[in-house]
Design a protein around this motif. Structure first.
Motif, PDB file in Angstrom:
ATOM      1  N   LEU A  39       0.853  -1.184   0.000  1.00  0.00           N
ATOM      2  CA  LEU A  39       0.000   0.000   0.000  1.00  0.00           C
ATOM      3  C   LEU A  39       0.891   1.236   0.000  1.00  0.00           C
ATOM      4  CD1 LEU A  39      -2.688  -1.032   2.650  1.00  0.00           C
ATOM      5  CD2 LEU A  39      -2.901  -1.066   0.156  1.00  0.00           C
ATOM      6  N   THR A  40       0.622   2.154  -0.921  1.00  0.00           N
ATOM      7  CA  THR A  40       1.458   3.337  -1.083  1.00  0.00           C
ATOM      8  C   THR A  40       0.688   4.600  -0.735  1.00  0.00           C
ATOM      9  OG1 THR A  40       2.726   2.242  -2.839  1.00  0.00           O
ATOM     10  CG2 THR A  40       2.888   4.646  -2.689  1.00  0.00           C
ATOM     11  N   GLN A  41       1.210   5.348   0.240  1.00  0.00           N
ATOM     12  CA  GLN A  41       0.625   6.624   0.630  1.00  0.00           C
ATOM     13  C   GLN A  41       1.633   7.739   0.430  1.00  0.00           C
ATOM     14  OE1 GLN A  41      -1.073   4.775   4.760  1.00  0.00           O
ATOM     15  NE2 GLN A  41      -1.576   6.925   4.418  1.00  0.00           N
ATOM     16  N   PRO A  42       1.156   8.955   0.136  1.00  0.00           N
ATOM     17  CA  PRO A  42       2.091  10.097   0.082  1.00  0.00           C
ATOM     18  C   PRO A  42       2.595  10.380   1.487  1.00  0.00           C
ATOM     19  CG  PRO A  42      -0.177  10.842  -0.055  1.00  0.00           C
ATOM     20  CD  PRO A  42      -0.219   9.348  -0.138  1.00  0.00           C
ATOM     21  N   GLY A  45      -2.888   0.719  -4.240  1.00  0.00           N
ATOM     22  CA  GLY A  45      -2.579  -0.711  -4.173  1.00  0.00           C
ATOM     23  C   GLY A  45      -3.174  -1.409  -5.379  1.00  0.00           C
ATOM     24  N   ASN A  46      -2.586  -2.509  -5.780  1.00  0.00           N
ATOM     25  CA  ASN A  46      -3.044  -3.246  -6.951  1.00  0.00           C
ATOM     26  C   ASN A  46      -4.485  -3.728  -6.754  1.00  0.00           C
ATOM     27  OD1 ASN A  46      -2.896  -4.567  -9.454  1.00  0.00           O
ATOM     28  ND2 ASN A  46      -2.326  -6.494  -8.458  1.00  0.00           N
ATOM     29  N   ASN A  47      -5.390  -3.170  -7.549  1.00  0.00           N
ATOM     30  CA  ASN A  47      -6.808  -3.536  -7.481  1.00  0.00           C
ATOM     31  C   ASN A  47      -7.362  -3.406  -6.062  1.00  0.00           C
ATOM     32  OD1 ASN A  47      -9.222  -4.367  -8.698  1.00  0.00           O
ATOM     33  ND2 ASN A  47      -8.838  -6.530  -8.202  1.00  0.00           N
ATOM     34  N   ASP A  84      -0.968  11.718  11.796  1.00  0.00           N
ATOM     35  CA  ASP A  84      -0.588  10.736  10.783  1.00  0.00           C
ATOM     36  C   ASP A  84      -1.805   9.868  10.480  1.00  0.00           C
ATOM     37  OD1 ASP A  84       2.600  10.329  12.414  1.00  0.00           O
ATOM     38  OD2 ASP A  84       2.100  11.572  10.687  1.00  0.00           O
ATOM     39  N   TYR A  85      -1.984   9.542   9.221  1.00  0.00           N
ATOM     40  CA  TYR A  85      -3.103   8.713   8.787  1.00  0.00           C
ATOM     41  C   TYR A  85      -2.578   7.490   8.050  1.00  0.00           C
ATOM     42  CZ  TYR A  85      -6.105  12.578  10.098  1.00  0.00           C
ATOM     43  OH  TYR A  85      -6.748  13.548  10.819  1.00  0.00           O
ATOM     44  N   TYR A  86      -3.140   6.329   8.401  1.00  0.00           N
ATOM     45  CA  TYR A  86      -2.712   5.057   7.823  1.00  0.00           C
ATOM     46  C   TYR A  86      -3.899   4.323   7.207  1.00  0.00           C
ATOM     47  CZ  TYR A  86       1.475   5.664  10.702  1.00  0.00           C
ATOM     48  OH  TYR A  86       2.626   6.145  11.278  1.00  0.00           O
ATOM     49  N   CYS A  87      -3.686   3.778   6.011  1.00  0.00           N
ATOM     50  CA  CYS A  87      -4.674   2.878   5.436  1.00  0.00           C
ATOM     51  C   CYS A  87      -4.269   1.436   5.761  1.00  0.00           C
ATOM     52  CB  CYS A  87      -4.807   3.084   3.934  1.00  0.00           C
ATOM     53  SG  CYS A  87      -3.292   2.897   2.970  1.00  0.00           S
ATOM     54  N   GLN A  88      -5.248   0.545   5.678  1.00  0.00           N
ATOM     55  CA  GLN A  88      -5.024  -0.846   6.057  1.00  0.00           C
ATOM     56  C   GLN A  88      -5.947  -1.739   5.246  1.00  0.00           C
ATOM     57  OE1 GLN A  88      -7.101  -2.141   9.501  1.00  0.00           O
ATOM     58  NE2 GLN A  88      -5.471  -3.459  10.268  1.00  0.00           N
ATOM     59  N   GLY A 143      -0.454   0.889   5.043  1.00  0.00           N
ATOM     60  CA  GLY A 143       0.292   1.829   4.233  1.00  0.00           C
ATOM     61  C   GLY A 143       1.373   2.489   5.078  1.00  0.00           C
ATOM     62  N   GLY A 144       2.285   3.184   4.410  1.00  0.00           N
ATOM     63  CA  GLY A 144       3.400   3.792   5.113  1.00  0.00           C
ATOM     64  C   GLY A 144       3.041   5.000   5.966  1.00  0.00           C
ATOM     65  N   GLY A 145       1.813   5.489   5.795  1.00  0.00           N
ATOM     66  CA  GLY A 145       1.360   6.621   6.591  1.00  0.00           C
ATOM     67  C   GLY A 145       1.543   7.946   5.880  1.00  0.00           C
ATOM     68  N   THR A 146       0.625   8.864   6.157  1.00  0.00           N
ATOM     69  CA  THR A 146       0.668  10.219   5.602  1.00  0.00           C
ATOM     70  C   THR A 146       0.541  11.217   6.737  1.00  0.00           C
ATOM     71  OG1 THR A 146      -0.347   9.545   3.511  1.00  0.00           O
ATOM     72  CG2 THR A 146      -0.488  11.887   4.102  1.00  0.00           C
TER      73      THR A 146
END
Lengths: 119, 108
Positions: free
Chosen positions: B4-7, B24-26, B84-88, B100-103
């Motif tokens: 997962l890629t975050q800015p 992320g892929n699909n 900081d915000y993270y997706c999962q 994700g790496g966090g934004t």
């Protein structure tokens, strides 16, 4: 009110072991999955391990598989993380979190316990 | 393994709208969760199942997910949203959770 309280963190040398605990209250502990997530200093969140409510299904990140063991005692409302062969890269704040099922969102988190691995 | 890629950072003026992406892929075929982490605090769930808000989370927080990108949108941004915000997502191919790496959201 849901409460998750981690304990057991501290300073250990590389190669040593440590057991973390997470005491839960405010919900039916045995009905919910539990997870461990860690955060190295200044870094992002890293999932470590998850465990089903019954304790029969366990999941581990590749970075800890074979060294860490997750378990739970539903009679004591407590989650554990046995950490063996600790490495410097295991240094982090370790959070426990709950979810309805292993694949569900982490709806409550503890405040974390710091593990430092250093010679 | 699933990535997962975050800015790393997003900046926004108070009262404006912030959009934080998670690539992320699909990823649209996965359920995405979002967490807010203020300095020195534990993460807090703000969006789950792509678009749902837990009780107590302001309506200013919303989520979407389609194709290769999930997005957390914060409307009428306030100083207290700085965090900081993270997706999962759950990666079913490996039975692993992925963050994700966090934004880092900065309110100007």
């Amino acid at each position: 009110e849901v409460q998750l309280l981690e304990s057991g963190g501290g300073l250990v040398q590389p190669g040593e072991s440590l057991r973390l605990s997470c005491a839960a209250s405010g919900f039916i502990f045995g009905s919910d999955a539990m997870s461990w997530v860690r955060q190295a200093p200044g870094k992002g969140l890293e999932w470590v391990s998850s465990l089903s409510g019954s304790g029969t299904a366990t999941y581990y990140a590749d970075s800890v598989k074979g060294r860490f063991t997750v378990s739970r005692d539903n009679s004591k409302n407590t989650l554990y993380l046995q950490m063996n062969s600790l490495r410097a890269e295991d240094t982090a704040i370790y959070y426990c979190a709950k979810s309805s099922g292993v694949r569900d969102e982490f709806d409550y988190w503890g405040q974390g316990t710091l593990v430092t691995v250093s010679a | 393994s699933y990535v997962l890629t975050q800015p790393p950072s997003v900046s926004v003026a108070p009262g404006k709208t912030a959009k934080i992406t998670c690539g992320g892929n699909n990823i649209g075929s996965n359920n995405v969760n979002w967490y807010q982490q203020r300095p020195g605090q534990a993460p807090l769930l703000v969006i789950y199942f792509d678009t749902d808000r837990p009780s107590g989370i302001p309506e200013r927080f919303s989520g979407s997910n389609s194709g290769n990108t999930a997005t957390l949108t914060i409307s009428r941004v306030e100083a207290g949203d700085e965090a900081d915000y993270y997706c999962q997502v759950w990666d079913s191919s490996s039975d692993h959770w992925v963050f994700g790496g966090g934004t880092k959201l900065t309110v100007l």
